[in-house]
Write a protein that holds these residues in place. Structure first.
Motif, PDB file in Angstrom:
ATOM      1  N   ALA A 145       0.835  -1.203   0.000  1.00  0.00           N
ATOM      2  CA  ALA A 145       0.000   0.000   0.000  1.00  0.00           C
ATOM      3  C   ALA A 145       0.871   1.254   0.000  1.00  0.00           C
ATOM      4  CB  ALA A 145      -0.911   0.013   1.217  1.00  0.00           C
ATOM      5  N   TYR A 146       0.360   2.265  -0.682  1.00  0.00           N
ATOM      6  CA  TYR A 146       0.961   3.598  -0.644  1.00  0.00           C
ATOM      7  C   TYR A 146      -0.154   4.585  -0.325  1.00  0.00           C
ATOM      8  CZ  TYR A 146       3.394   7.872  -1.982  1.00  0.00           C
ATOM      9  OH  TYR A 146       3.958   9.117  -1.966  1.00  0.00           O
ATOM     10  N   ILE A 147       0.098   5.460   0.637  1.00  0.00           N
ATOM     11  CA  ILE A 147      -0.914   6.424   1.042  1.00  0.00           C
ATOM     12  C   ILE A 147      -0.693   7.731   0.273  1.00  0.00           C
ATOM     13  CG2 ILE A 147      -1.960   7.678   2.965  1.00  0.00           C
ATOM     14  CD1 ILE A 147      -2.261   4.681   3.251  1.00  0.00           C
ATOM     15  N   LEU A 148      -1.699   8.161  -0.475  1.00  0.00           N
ATOM     16  CA  LEU A 148      -1.656   9.466  -1.128  1.00  0.00           C
ATOM     17  C   LEU A 148      -2.051  10.516  -0.102  1.00  0.00           C
ATOM     18  CD1 LEU A 148      -1.313  11.058  -3.803  1.00  0.00           C
ATOM     19  CD2 LEU A 148      -3.794  10.842  -4.095  1.00  0.00           C
ATOM     20  N   ARG A 149      -1.170  11.484   0.122  1.00  0.00           N
ATOM     21  CA  ARG A 149      -1.368  12.477   1.173  1.00  0.00           C
ATOM     22  C   ARG A 149      -1.549  13.867   0.572  1.00  0.00           C
ATOM     23  NH1 ARG A 149      -0.342  10.034   5.935  1.00  0.00           N
ATOM     24  NH2 ARG A 149       0.792   8.053   5.825  1.00  0.00           N
ATOM     25  N   SER A 150      -2.232  14.687   1.332  1.00  0.00           N
ATOM     26  CA  SER A 150      -2.508  16.038   0.861  1.00  0.00           C
ATOM     27  C   SER A 150      -1.237  16.872   0.793  1.00  0.00           C
ATOM     28  CB  SER A 150      -3.501  16.729   1.792  1.00  0.00           C
ATOM     29  OG  SER A 150      -3.601  18.105   1.482  1.00  0.00           O
ATOM     30  N   PRO A 151      -1.034  17.601  -0.333  1.00  0.00           N
ATOM     31  CA  PRO A 151       0.087  18.545  -0.402  1.00  0.00           C
ATOM     32  C   PRO A 151      -0.281  19.902   0.181  1.00  0.00           C
ATOM     33  CG  PRO A 151      -1.015  18.449  -2.516  1.00  0.00           C
ATOM     34  CD  PRO A 151      -1.745  17.479  -1.616  1.00  0.00           C
ATOM     35  N   THR A 199     -10.797   5.462  -1.534  1.00  0.00           N
ATOM     36  CA  THR A 199     -10.848   6.835  -1.037  1.00  0.00           C
ATOM     37  C   THR A 199     -11.761   6.887   0.178  1.00  0.00           C
ATOM     38  OG1 THR A 199     -12.768   7.470  -2.367  1.00  0.00           O
ATOM     39  CG2 THR A 199     -10.591   7.646  -3.416  1.00  0.00           C
ATOM     40  N   GLY A 200     -11.950   8.088   0.689  1.00  0.00           N
ATOM     41  CA  GLY A 200     -12.803   8.271   1.856  1.00  0.00           C
ATOM     42  C   GLY A 200     -14.234   7.826   1.619  1.00  0.00           C
ATOM     43  N   LYS A 201     -14.706   7.909   0.374  1.00  0.00           N
ATOM     44  CA  LYS A 201     -16.073   7.479   0.072  1.00  0.00           C
ATOM     45  C   LYS A 201     -16.234   5.977   0.266  1.00  0.00           C
ATOM     46  CE  LYS A 201     -17.330  11.202  -3.121  1.00  0.00           C
ATOM     47  NZ  LYS A 201     -17.753  11.556  -4.492  1.00  0.00           N
ATOM     48  N   LEU A 245      -9.515   8.011   5.985  1.00  0.00           N
ATOM     49  CA  LEU A 245      -9.311   8.672   4.699  1.00  0.00           C
ATOM     50  C   LEU A 245     -10.328   9.810   4.618  1.00  0.00           C
ATOM     51  CD1 LEU A 245      -8.941   5.597   2.276  1.00  0.00           C
ATOM     52  CD2 LEU A 245      -7.108   7.131   3.028  1.00  0.00           C
ATOM     53  N   VAL A 246      -9.864  11.011   4.296  1.00  0.00           N
ATOM     54  CA  VAL A 246     -10.751  12.166   4.334  1.00  0.00           C
ATOM     55  C   VAL A 246     -11.817  12.065   3.250  1.00  0.00           C
ATOM     56  CG1 VAL A 246      -8.995  13.645   5.329  1.00  0.00           C
ATOM     57  CG2 VAL A 246      -9.251  13.554   2.847  1.00  0.00           C
ATOM     58  N   LEU A 247     -12.935  12.732   3.498  1.00  0.00           N
ATOM     59  CA  LEU A 247     -14.039  12.746   2.546  1.00  0.00           C
ATOM     60  C   LEU A 247     -14.004  13.975   1.641  1.00  0.00           C
ATOM     61  CD1 LEU A 247     -17.137  11.413   4.503  1.00  0.00           C
ATOM     62  CD2 LEU A 247     -16.361  10.636   2.261  1.00  0.00           C
ATOM     63  N   ASP A 248     -14.116  15.150   2.242  1.00  0.00           N
ATOM     64  CA  ASP A 248     -14.286  16.345   1.413  1.00  0.00           C
ATOM     65  C   ASP A 248     -13.341  17.488   1.751  1.00  0.00           C
ATOM     66  OD1 ASP A 248     -15.351  16.966   3.843  1.00  0.00           O
ATOM     67  OD2 ASP A 248     -17.405  17.222   3.149  1.00  0.00           O
ATOM     68  N   LYS A 249     -12.535  17.358   2.804  1.00  0.00           N
ATOM     69  CA  LYS A 249     -11.631  18.443   3.160  1.00  0.00           C
ATOM     70  C   LYS A 249     -10.404  17.910   3.878  1.00  0.00           C
ATOM     71  CE  LYS A 249     -12.394  21.677   6.405  1.00  0.00           C
ATOM     72  NZ  LYS A 249     -12.846  22.915   7.117  1.00  0.00           N
ATOM     73  N   VAL A 250      -9.224  18.412   3.486  1.00  0.00           N
ATOM     74  CA  VAL A 250      -7.984  18.080   4.184  1.00  0.00           C
ATOM     75  C   VAL A 250      -7.645  19.232   5.123  1.00  0.00           C
ATOM     76  CG1 VAL A 250      -7.083  16.606   2.360  1.00  0.00           C
ATOM     77  CG2 VAL A 250      -6.581  19.056   2.311  1.00  0.00           C
ATOM     78  N   VAL A 254      -5.570  10.931   1.861  1.00  0.00           N
ATOM     79  CA  VAL A 254      -6.584  11.193   0.835  1.00  0.00           C
ATOM     80  C   VAL A 254      -7.031   9.902   0.154  1.00  0.00           C
ATOM     81  CG1 VAL A 254      -7.023  12.369  -1.367  1.00  0.00           C
ATOM     82  CG2 VAL A 254      -5.742  13.526   0.443  1.00  0.00           C
ATOM     83  N   ALA A 255      -6.091   9.001  -0.127  1.00  0.00           N
ATOM     84  CA  ALA A 255      -6.430   7.746  -0.812  1.00  0.00           C
ATOM     85  C   ALA A 255      -5.347   6.719  -0.513  1.00  0.00           C
ATOM     86  CB  ALA A 255      -6.559   7.961  -2.323  1.00  0.00           C
ATOM     87  N   VAL A 256      -5.701   5.449  -0.706  1.00  0.00           N
ATOM     88  CA  VAL A 256      -4.715   4.386  -0.579  1.00  0.00           C
ATOM     89  C   VAL A 256      -4.669   3.625  -1.888  1.00  0.00           C
ATOM     90  CG1 VAL A 256      -6.408   2.822   0.499  1.00  0.00           C
ATOM     91  CG2 VAL A 256      -3.956   2.340   0.718  1.00  0.00           C
ATOM     92  N   ILE A 257      -3.461   3.417  -2.400  1.00  0.00           N
ATOM     93  CA  ILE A 257      -3.259   2.673  -3.642  1.00  0.00           C
ATOM     94  C   ILE A 257      -2.603   1.353  -3.277  1.00  0.00           C
ATOM     95  CG2 ILE A 257      -2.092   2.628  -5.868  1.00  0.00           C
ATOM     96  CD1 ILE A 257      -2.709   5.939  -4.082  1.00  0.00           C
ATOM     97  N   ILE A 258      -3.184   0.252  -3.694  1.00  0.00           N
ATOM     98  CA  ILE A 258      -2.687  -1.080  -3.344  1.00  0.00           C
ATOM     99  C   ILE A 258      -2.250  -1.770  -4.628  1.00  0.00           C
ATOM    100  CG2 ILE A 258      -3.279  -3.293  -2.297  1.00  0.00           C
ATOM    101  CD1 ILE A 258      -5.557  -1.669  -0.824  1.00  0.00           C
TER     102      ILE A 258
END
Length: 804
Positions: A46-52, A77-79, A111-116, A123-127
Motif C-alpha cells: 500500500a501507498y498512502i496518497l497524502r494532501s500537499p 478513497t474516503g467514500k 481517509l478524508v471525505l471532502d476536506k484536508v 486522501v487515498a490508498v493505492i494497493i
C-alpha cells in the motif's frame, strides 16, 4: 555510574546486577524481527496518497487512470471507507472546559471525505503488487483541490477571523481548562514582595525513532479472523480502539502483533489511520496488505510533540520564599485529536507545576487549540518536560533578579523529606523524595564551587561560560484507573502479568507491557531470577501479541517496571503461595513451617528442602500432590492497578561554553543525579538516562519543527532541515543515582527511569546558556538555542560584548 557495595546483589543476575541486555544479540547480529521484516503469502503493498495542502476542499477524486496502472489491485478513497461505515479514529481522553462543557472532538477519518486539514492528511490508498507500482500509480490519482487559508500557530488560530480547522470548533478552541485555586493564587500575588514574569515557547518536535512506522493487515476468509502486525508501543490498546471503535471487529476476531519495535518515544503509542486502512482493505481485496512509511512521510504523518506558548508569573516574599505561581498556556493540538493528546497539557503538565517546591498556591489555565498542522501528542516525557522547563526557567530568572544564588533559592523552597507524603496545590500527592540530597550530590560531581575559576579562564580565551541546573520531578505509571477515569481517561491504566512454570523448572512470563528499547527481556527476567533463585537464561519474556497475553496497556510514561513489573511480582507471589502448599505436602510439614529463600522451600529449623524446580515438576506430574486442595500446574496471573503515580526526581547540571563570534554552544559537562527508587539493572538505567538527556539537548539546541505561516507547509520536513543531535554534540555524561527513597506504594519500590533525562534536559541546558549570556543583559532565549539565534542575541544585547 556505580553501585555501592552495600547494594551488591546476592544473585549475580538478580536485582541490582548490571546484566548485559539479552536482546542485544539478535539486534546486533541483524536477527531482529521488525514489521518490515515480515512478509505474508500473496502479500500486496500500500501507498498512502497524502494532501500537499494544509487546508483545502476536495471537489473530486479521479482514480480511473491509477486503477489501470501496472500491478494495481485497488484504489480506495474516503467514500469507500464511509460506504462501509468505518468510523473515525477515537480520542482516548476526554477533557472538560472550565464551564463543564466537554471538549470539541471533531471526526478524524482514516481517509478524508471532502476536506484536508494538514499537509500529510490521508486522501487515498493505492494497493499494488509492489510498493514501487503503488507509488507510481499514486501519481495518476487526480485530486481536484480548492486551496483554503491555513493557520499554524495557536496564538494566530485564536484570533478573530482566523481560518477554521473544523466548523464545530468555534474560534479553533478545543477546550479552555483550568486547575488550582485562582482566589488563593491572586491573594498570594497581592502580598508578594517580588514577581518574576516570563514568556516561554516550548518548541514543537518531530519524533524520529530509528524504525519508521509500518503495518500489515491480513484477513482470513476461512475463519473470519483479522491480524494486524504493527510498530506499536501498546498492541492491546490498538486492538481495543481499532476493533471496537473504528472497524467494529469483535475482540476475539482481531489479533494485533507488535514484534521488535525500533524505538517509539511516545510516537508509537497511538492508533494511526494506516493500521485501520490496511486491516479494513485486506478484507476488501482478500489479500494481505503491507504499508511501510518513508522517513519524509513520517515527518507529516507521525504525531508531533510539545508546542506550548506560555506566560508564567512567580510570586515571592522578601526572603525568596515562593508564594504563588500563575500560568497561562496555549497548547497546539494540530488538526485532529490524537489518542492521548488532550491529557498532555492538562493532567500530565499542569499537575506537575509545583515541581519540587512548597509553592502554596498555583493556578493554571490551558487552552487547547486546533491548527492546520500534524496532530500533537505525547513525546518522551509528555507534559512533564514542558512543566519542568517552565518551573526551572522561572526559578532561575527569579534567583538572578533577586541576587540569590540559584542553588540557595531552590534550597529555601524545596519540599523537605519530613513533609512527605506531600499534597501539592495541583492535585498530586508525592509519596517520597530527598530533593536536597540529589542537588548536593550533583553540585559536588560538577565541582560547582570551582565554576567561577573556569568561567574566568574561558573569558580569557574570549569565550562565554555558563552553568545551569534543573531540579525535576515527574509523575510516572499513570494511576489509579478510577481516578484517571474520573479525569477523562477512556481506558483502564492497570497492567497484567502471567508467570508460568514449566515441568522442567524453566519459566515463561507473559506481560502486557511492551518493549521497544526498554530492555524488558533482561530486567523482567532479573525480577524472576531474583525471586525464584533460578538462572536468568531459564526465563523467557513474552510480550507484544494479543493472542498470547490476555490484556495489557503497553509501555509509555515510564510505567513498565512500576506497573508491569508489579503485576509480574504479584503473579510470582501467587506462584510461591501455591508452591508452598505443594512443598508442604511433599515434605509432610505444615504450610506455615515452610520457608522459601533463594529458590528452595525448606522446613524451618531443618535441612529438609526442595528446589522450586522439584515443586514445579510435582505440580505437572502430580503423583505426590494435594489434589484435594489444588489443581495441577503452576501458572498464575495477576493484574496490578497502582494506588498512585510514582515520582522519579533529581537534579541535572550542565556547563556550557559559547563562542560569541559564531554563537555555537558547546556542552562541556553534564551531570545527572536521579532518585529512581529501587534500581533493577544499573547499566540499563544509565542507558535510559543517557538517551533522555540527548533528547533534552536536542530540543534545547537543535530541534525545531517549523511551518510556513501562510501556506502551512512543513519547512523542516527532512533531516536536511530538521537537526538532530549526533555523538559529537554531547559530552560524556556523569550519571549517578541513590536508592534511599524507594516508592512506598508498589511492591518493588521502583519509580521509573525512561523519561528522566528528557524531563530536565532542555531546562538544564537552556539555564546554562542564559547564564553564559547573562552578563550581556540577556535574560531569556527561546529554544532551540541555535548558533544563529545565540549570535543574534549577542549582537542585540543591552550590554555590548566588549564592555562585558
Amino acid at each position: 555510574m556505580s553501585n555501592s557495595p552495600a547494594n551488591a546483589p546476592v544473585n549475580a543476575t538478580g536485582i541490582g546486577a548490571s546484566v548485559k541486555r539479552r536482546e542485544d544479540f539478535r539486534f546486533l547480529t541483524g536477527q531482529g524481527t521488525y514489521t518490515d521484516d515480515i512478509n505474508r503469502p500473496n502479500q500486496t503493498h500500500a501507498y498512502i496518497l497524502r494532501s500537499p495542502y494544509a487546508h483545502a476542499r476536495i471537489n473530486g477524486i479521479d482514480t480511473a487512470a491509477a486503477l489501470e496502472a501496472p500491478g494495481v489491485v485497488a484504489v480506495f478513497t474516503g467514500k469507500d471507507i464511509a460506504a462501509d461505515k468505518v468510523n473515525g479514529l477515537p480520542c482516548g481522553w476526554l477533557i472538560h472546559s472550565k464551564d463543564g462543557s466537554p471538549m470539541v472532538e471533531p471526526p478524524h477519518p482514516p481517509l478524508v471525505l471532502d476536506k484536508v486539514v494538514h499537509v500529510g492528511d490521508q486522501v487515498a490508498v493505492i494497493i499494488a503488487e509492489t510498493c514501487e507500482q503503488a507509488k507510481d500509480a499514486a501519481e495518476l490519482v487526480m485530486v481536484d483541490y480548492d486551496e483554503l487559508p491555513a493557520v499554524t500557530t495557536s496564538p494566530e488560530a485564536l484570533k478573530d477571523g482566523a481560518p477554521l480547522v473544523h466548523d464545530q470548533a468555534t474560534g479553533n478552541l478545543c477546550y479552555d481548562w483550568h486547575l488550582g485555586d485562582k482566589a488563593a493564587t491572586d491573594a498570594a500575588f497581592a502580598k508578594a514582595a517580588h514577581v518574576t514574569k516570563l514568556d516561554l515557547i516550548n518548541n514543537r518536535l518531530v519524533p524520529n525513532a530509528m524504525e519508521p512506522r509500518a503495518a500489515i493487515g491480513e484477513f482470513d476468509r476461512a475463519t473470519g479472523d483479522y491480524t494486524l502486525w504493527t510498530t506499536s508501543q501498546n498492541p492491546h490498546v490498538i486492538r481495543l480502539l481499532m476493533g471496537a471503535f473504528v472497524l467494529g471487529i469483535p475482540e476475539h476476531k482481531l489479533r494485533v502483533i507488535a514484534p521488535d519495535v525500533g524505538g517509539g518515544f511516545g510516537s508509537k503509542i497511538y492508533h494511526y489511520a494506516e493500521e485501520a486502512i490496511v486491516t479494513w482493505a485486506s478484507r476488501k481485496i482478500g489479500r494481505p496488505i503491507k504499508w511501510v512509511a518513508e522517513r519524509s512521510e513520517s515527518f507529516v504523518s507521525d504525531a508531533h510533540g510539545r508546542d506550548h506558548v506560555t506566560h508564567a508569573e512567580l510570586a515571592l516574599d522578601a526572603d525568596g520564599k515562593f508564594l504563588g505561581l500563575r500560568v497561562q498556556t496555549l497548547a497546539n493540538m494540530g488538526a485532529y485529536l490524537s489518542t492521548f493528546a488532550p491529557s498532555i497539557p492538562t493532567y500530565l503538565y499542569a499537575t506537575l507545576l509545583a515541581g519540587q517546591y512548597t509553592t502554596p498556591a498555583i493556578y493554571a489555565e490551558v487552552k487547547a487549540v486546533f491548527t492546520h498542522t500534524v496532530p500533537v501528542d505525547a513525546y518522551r516525557g509528555a507534559g512533564r518536560p514542558e512543566a519542568c522547563y517552565l518551573i526551572e526557567r522561572i526559578v532561575e530568572n527569579a534567583a538572578r533578579e533577586l541576587g540569590i544564588d540559584k542553588t540557595e533559592l531552590r534550597r529555601r523552597n524545596f519540599i523537605p523529606p519530613s513533609a512527605m507524603p506531600y499534597d501539592t496545590p495541583v492535585a498530586l500527592q508525592y509519596d517520597c523524595g530527598m530533593f536536597e540530597k540529589c542537588l548536593d550530590q550533583a553540585l559536588n560531581l560538577i565541582d560547582y564551587k570551582g565554576f567561577p575559576a573556569r568561567k574566568a579562564e574561558a573569558k580569557a580565551r574570549g569565550k562565554l561560560r555558563g552553568i545551569g541546573l534543573a531540579s525535576y520531578i515527574e509523575a510516572c505509571g499513570i494511576a489509579p484507573s478510577n481516578v484517571a477515569g474520573a479525569l477523562g481517561a477512556r481506558a483502564g491504566l492497570y497492567e497484567s502479568g502471567e508467570v508460568r512454570f514449566h515441568p522442567t523448572g524453566s519459566v515463561t512470563v507473559f506481560t502486557g507491557s511492551h518493549s521497544h528499547g526498554q530492555s524488558h527481556e533482561t530486567t523482567f527476567a532479573q525480577l524472576v531470577s531474583d525471586r525464584f533463585g533460578i538462572p536468568i537464561e531459564n526465563v523467557e519474556i513474552v510480550h507484544g501479541d494479543t493472542s498470547k497475553v490476555p490484556f495489557g496497556m503497553g509501555t509509555y510514561g515510564s510505567r513498565s517496571l512500576a506497573v508491569g513489573g508489579s503485576a509480574i511480582s504479584k503473579a510470582m507471589d501467587k506462584v510461591v503461595n501455591k508452591a508452598k502448599k505443594i512443598a508442604a505436602h511433599m515434605l509432610e510439614a505444615a504450610e506455615t513451617d515452610i520457608v522459601f529463600e533463594q529458590g528452595k522451600f525448606t522446613v524451618a529449623g531443618t535441612d529438609r528442602s526442595l528446589t522450586i524446580g522439584d515443586v514445579a515438576l510435582s505440580a505437572y506430574v502430580p503423583h505426590n500432590f494435594p489434589l484435594d486442595e489444588l489443581e495441577p500446574g503452576l501458572d498464575e496471573q495477576a493484574f496490578y492497578d497502582p494506588k498512585n503515580f510514582t515520582y522519579p526526581n533529581g537534579t541535572q547540571i550542565a556547563e556550557v561554553e559559547i563562542d560569541p563570534e559564531t554563537g555555537v554552544v558547546r556542552i562541556e559537562k553534564f551531570v545527572a543525579v536521579d532518585d529512581f527508587g529501587r534500581v533493577i539493572n544499573p547499566m540499563v538505567v544509565e542507558g535510559q538516562v543517557h538517551g533522555g538527556i540527548v533528547q533534552g539537548i536536542g530540543q534545547a539546541l537543535m530541534e525545531n519543527c517549523v511551518y510556513d505561516p501562510q501556506t502551512g507547509q512543513l519547512l523542516t520536513g527532512s533531516y536536511m532541515d530538521y537537526c538532530m543531535p549526533r555523538a559529537d554534540d554531547v559530552p560524556s555524561f556523569i550519571v549517578q543515582y541513590h536508592e534511599e527513597a524507594p516508592c512506598t506504594h508498589n511492591p518493588l519500590g521502583v519509580k521509573g527511569c525512561g523519561e528522566a533525562g528528557a524531563i530536565g534536559g532542555s531546562a538544564t541546558v537552556m539555564n546554562a546558556v542564559v547564564d553564559a549570556l547573562a552578563d550581556l543583559g540577556i535574560k531569556h532565549l527561546d529554544m532551540p538555542a541555535t548558533p544563529l539565534r545565540v549570535w543574534r542575541a549577542i549582537q542585540d544585547a543591552s550590554v555590548p560584548l566588549a564592555a562585558e
